[in-house]
Design a protein around this motif. Structure first.
Motif, PDB file in Angstrom:
ATOM      1  N   SER A  89       0.850  -1.189   0.000  1.00 18.62           N
ATOM      2  CA  SER A  89       0.000   0.000   0.000  1.00 18.62           C
ATOM      3  C   SER A  89       0.890   1.246   0.000  1.00 18.62           C
ATOM      4  O   SER A  89       2.011   1.216   0.495  1.00 18.62           O
ATOM      5  N   ASP A  90       0.366   2.321  -0.579  1.00 19.60           N
ATOM      6  CA  ASP A  90       1.117   3.572  -0.598  1.00 19.60           C
ATOM      7  C   ASP A  90       0.955   4.259   0.739  1.00 19.60           C
ATOM      8  O   ASP A  90      -0.156   4.659   1.094  1.00 19.60           O
ATOM      9  N   ASP A  91       2.053   4.403   1.464  1.00 15.22           N
ATOM     10  CA  ASP A  91       1.870   4.991   2.797  1.00 15.22           C
ATOM     11  C   ASP A  91       1.628   6.500   2.738  1.00 15.22           C
ATOM     12  O   ASP A  91       1.238   7.098   3.713  1.00 15.22           O
ATOM     13  N   GLU A  92       1.828   7.096   1.555  1.00 16.46           N
ATOM     14  CA  GLU A  92       1.549   8.531   1.424  1.00 16.46           C
ATOM     15  C   GLU A  92       0.068   8.807   1.188  1.00 16.46           C
ATOM     16  O   GLU A  92      -0.342   9.957   1.160  1.00 16.46           O
ATOM     17  N   MET A  93      -0.695   7.713   0.955  1.00 18.23           N
ATOM     18  CA  MET A  93      -2.119   7.912   0.699  1.00 18.23           C
ATOM     19  C   MET A  93      -2.946   7.298   1.829  1.00 18.23           C
ATOM     20  O   MET A  93      -2.463   6.503   2.608  1.00 18.23           O
ATOM     21  N   SER A  94      -4.220   7.663   1.859  1.00 17.41           N
ATOM     22  CA  SER A  94      -5.088   7.124   2.897  1.00 17.41           C
ATOM     23  C   SER A  94      -5.411   5.669   2.586  1.00 17.41           C
ATOM     24  O   SER A  94      -5.275   5.208   1.449  1.00 17.41           O
TER      25      SER A  94
END
Lengths: 327, 283
Positions: A89-94
């Motif tokens: 998962s992209d940790d910069e996104m929710s």
């Protein structure tokens, strides 16, 4: 018998000649949790990658709900969900954005994708925190987010590659509960793990894989029963002493073998055997009795421990994983 | 396929915009360059005779010389203001530098496992490649617009009677070049295992592309061999087209530059599509 996943003679030889998977066949029945258990580098992940159409088999084929992973890749991709070993998962996104994007990639229009995302997040117990950046999630939440991303399209077959890697016991048990509940919904699950407890706790059936081959297959209890009886572990001062004692005991008709500093004696019933065994042992540091488990099945079959080679995990990936999970 | 391409582009853009200070950190380098380099080289000063050094009666000759020099400068640079010349060139160079980030995104997705997740979905494979290029085009549009605004505030002169069409055309050419570069870097990144490969490639490619073009200095004053290289350099063609529209600099052959740039971009996009899909489907 109907297989949700059927592997037939899968072989993968990587460029450079490494035979990562060397003729693997199995059948996973519909609605079953099936585990591939083995040490790192045994070929578990490569097998999953072939089933998930990420790698082309060098030879052999596999069928997901009857569709070939070689010839019907598009259809297979609609049927499966994959949660890779890494935290993807992209940790910069929710959490929400991560799952929503995934739903859109399965072709759902925005409205339906929102419904799917909501369902998947709720199922994994993440709806409350869906608006937060994934970077703020705990290790257990990150792992649950991975699964939410993989079930958003309600796959028939779910591949979970080391789903609890790096988690503490509590988060691991929580995740086990969720995985079992997915099976109750009718999802067929292929799990790879090198945690013996995990395979034992979750699986209907287990295949033990080593050096790219399946060396045993069956229900966990069945595999353990094949070992027969209890184990007496006698810890000696050195591997040399262990070797010597194992030889002496074997000469007297005991089923004994040395493993490092330890002598493992297989007996039908430890309580009855100990009084006869103990007088024969001199210089023991410790004597333990265990009921066999899958760990010992593996040890018995390969002469090695499941945990050996744990550090072989790609060091970059491990650092990333460790960093992400620590938060 | 369009849907998935846009969704994946949105993912890139979303992450990019979410990074705090991303605009400042992206723009600081080109701004410092145009400020220091563009402002330090003052063509106007060349036209001013040193005070008190003229022998009496030479004013007319000096004026004639000044005029000749001015025309020569105008012929070479298309403007007598070096800052204007350089800033318009930087808009193009900056789009070259941004191309690398398409590759960075591919490499990180591969290393963090997202690529595997993506490839296990039915997402059309071209979307996976094209979204990287599109995301770079979005970044270039935003950053170049801000860069142009900053340059104008610092004294850049647009040509007289510049129209919105000129601006759109200039942006189209900037993006055409950015698409070529980002397609190239994205393709390379599917095959490269580590970001170091990408950084090495961009160090090897970006600076020579900039210096062997007319982005910083005009073509006509270069030695012949360098001119030959510069004429094959896509940056030269993009910069000529952009300057033509923005600052009214004369262009040798508009159609040729446009055709060259379009052909190169199309070739790199097609090659990128072919090679990236080959990587995705044949491992």
């Amino acid at each position: 018998m109907e297989c949700a996943v059927e592997a037939r003679g899968l072989v993968k030889v990587y460029p450079g000649g490494v035979r990562a998977v060397d003729g693997v066949s199995f059948c996973i029945r519909r609605g079953e949790i099936f585990s591939l258990l083995g040490p790192n580098g045994a070929g578990k992940t490569t097998t999953v990658k072939m089933l998930a159409t990420l790698l082309r088999p060098t030879s052999g084929d596999a069928y997901i709900m009857g569709r070939s992973v070689v010839r019907e890749r598009g259809e297979v991709r609609r049927l499966i969900g994959l949660a890779p070993q890494d935290l993807t998962s992209d940790d910069e996104m929710s959490g929400w954005d991560n799952v929503y994007i995934q739903a859109r990639l399965y072709g759902y229009p925005p409205g339906e994708a929102r419904e799917r995302a909501r369902w998947a997040l709720e199922y994994m117990g993440l709806l409350d925190v869906a608006g937060r950046k994934a970077a703020t999630y705990s290790g257990g939440m990150r792992r649950r987010l991975e699964i939410a991303m993989s079930i958003v399209h309600r796959p028939s077959v779910l591949f979970l590659d080391e789903p609890t890697l790096g988690l503490d016991v509590q988060s691991r048990r929580h995740l086990w509960g969720l995985i079992r509940s997915l099976r109750r919904e009718g999802v067929t699950i292929l799990l790879t793990t090198h945690y013996m407890e995990e395979a034992e706790a979750l699986s209907d059936r287990v295949a033990i894989i080593d050096h790219g081959r399946i060396i045993a297959e069956g229900a966990p209890a069945e595999l353990v029963a094949r070992l027969g009886g209890d184990r007496v572990h006698i810890v000696m001062g050195s591997p040399g002493e262990a070797e010597r004692l194992a030889g002496e005991l074997a000469a007297r008709g005991w089923r004994a073998r040395a493993a490092g500093r330890e002598v493992v004696v297989t007996v039908e019933n430890a309580a009855e055997a100990l009084p006869r065994l103990a007088p024969l042992v001199r210089g023991a540091r410790e004597i333990r009795v265990s009921r066999p488990n899958l760990e010992e099945v593996f040890l018995e079959l390969t002469g090695r421990s499941l945990r050996e080679g744990e550090e072989a995990l790609d060091s970059f990936r491990y650092r990333v994983l460790a960093r992400r999970i620590r938060r | 396929m369009l849907d998935e391409t846009l969704v994946l582009t949105w993912r890139e853009v979303r992450k990019w915009l979410g990074r705090r200070g991303v605009l400042v950190s992206s723009l600081v380098t080109p701004l410092v360059w145009i400020a220091l380099f563009g402002k330090s080289f003052n063509l106007q000063a060349l036209l001013q005779p040193p005070p008190g050094s003229l022998p009496p009666g030479s004013e007319q000759l000096v004026r004639a010389m000044q005029e000749a020099l001015r025309r020569r400068i105008l012929e070479l640079f298309g403007t007598t203001d070096y800052f204007t010349f350089m800033a318009s060139g930087m808009l193009v160079v900056f789009s070259v530098f941004q191309g690398m980030f398409s590759g960075v995104s591919v490499i990180f997705d591969k290393r963090l496992g997202y690529m595997e997740r993506l490839l296990s979905t039915p997402t059309p494979r071209p979307a996976i490649f094209l979204s990287r290029v599109l995301a770079t085009l979005f970044r270039v549009t935003v950053l170049d617009t801000l860069l142009l605004a900053a340059a104008l505030a610092m004294g850049m002169h647009l040509r007289e009677g510049v129209t919105p069409i000129d601006l759109l055309a200039a942006w189209a050419y900037v993006l055409l070049l950015a698409a070529a570069l980002s397609a190239g870097y994205a393709t390379l990144s599917f095959y490269a295992e580590h970001q170091e490969v990408l950084f090495a490639a961009s160090n090897l490619i970006n600076l020579p592309l900039m210096f062997s073009s007319n982005a910083l200095f005009p073509l006509k004053q270069m030695p012949d061999w360098l001119q030959a290289i510069a004429k094959a350099n896509p940056v030269t063609h993009a910069a000529s087209l952009v300057r033509h529209h923005l600052i009214g600099a004369p262009i040798d052959n508009y159609t040729l530059s446009l055709a060259y740039l379009t052909a190169l971009t199309a070739a790199l996009l097609l090659a990128g599509l072919y090679l990236s899909i080959r990587w995705m489907e044949n491992r």
